[in-house]
Design an enzyme around this catalytic site. Structure first.
Site, PDB file in Angstrom:
ATOM      1  N   CYS A  27       0.824  -1.214   0.000  1.00 58.68           N
ATOM      2  CA  CYS A  27       0.000   0.000   0.000  1.00 58.68           C
ATOM      3  C   CYS A  27       0.858   1.263   0.000  1.00 58.68           C
ATOM      4  O   CYS A  27       1.483   1.595   1.010  1.00 58.68           O
ATOM      5  CB  CYS A  27      -0.912  -0.035   1.226  1.00 58.68           C
ATOM      6  N   CYS A  82      -0.237   3.992   2.527  1.00 56.07           N
ATOM      7  CA  CYS A  82       0.138   3.605   3.892  1.00 56.07           C
ATOM      8  C   CYS A  82       1.541   4.125   4.231  1.00 56.07           C
ATOM      9  O   CYS A  82       1.794   4.583   5.344  1.00 56.07           O
ATOM     10  CB  CYS A  82       0.116   2.082   4.054  1.00 56.07           C
TER      11      CYS A  82
END
Length: 152
Positions: free
Chosen positions: A67, A70
């Site tokens: 991700c 993230c």
């Protein structure tokens, strides 16, 4: 996130599974860490001791190695939590390595950040948010923690 909080509020205890392994893409610390600003990598094995039994509010940064957002959000969260001098603790949850917890939280996207006070979910947000919104989120957790401490 709201649906997950509602469901989690009614059954917030997660079963503990020994032997769960975790993988982190950033420097993370063990659950035995004593520094209030260190980030702990939470797993099924330490969830109860780190999140549910915490004496300070806990934010759970739910992430995945793959991700990109993230990796953008995590250092910002760490910086904003560190400014609170131990009034809030941050933990990271790799959803791929801890699928049972992720399923319990009903995480549908990452990053997702949950705020827990006294082991119970208080609020959550998804995606990369501006610092002022994150600060409001953290302030709400601290205020709730202090007001619940006053009631005891």
């Amino acid at each position: 996130a709201g649906r997950a909080l509602g469901m989690l509020a009614t059954r917030y205890l997660l079963p503990t599974v020994a032997g769960s392994r975790s993988h982190a893409f950033r420097r993370l610390y063990s659950a035995t860490s004593t520094s209030p600003t260190e980030v702990i990598n939470v797993t099924e094995a330490n969830w109860a001791s780190v999140v549910e039994h915490s004496t300070v509010p806990v934010i759970v940064d739910c992430h995945a190695d793959w991700c990109g957002p993230c990796r953008v959000l995590a250092p910002r969260l760490e910086k904003l939590v560190a400014k609170r001098d131990g009034k809030v603790k941050m933990v990271k949850l790799d959803i791929d390595q801890n699928a049972r917890i992720a399923d319990s939280l009903q995480i549908s996207a990452v990053p997702t950040v949950f705020g827990f006070v006294k082991g119970r979910p208080l609020s959550a947000f998804q995606g990369v948010q501006p610092d002022d919104m994150i600060n409001q989120f953290l302030d709400k957790l601290v205020e709730e923690s202090q007001s619940s401490a006053d009631e005891e």
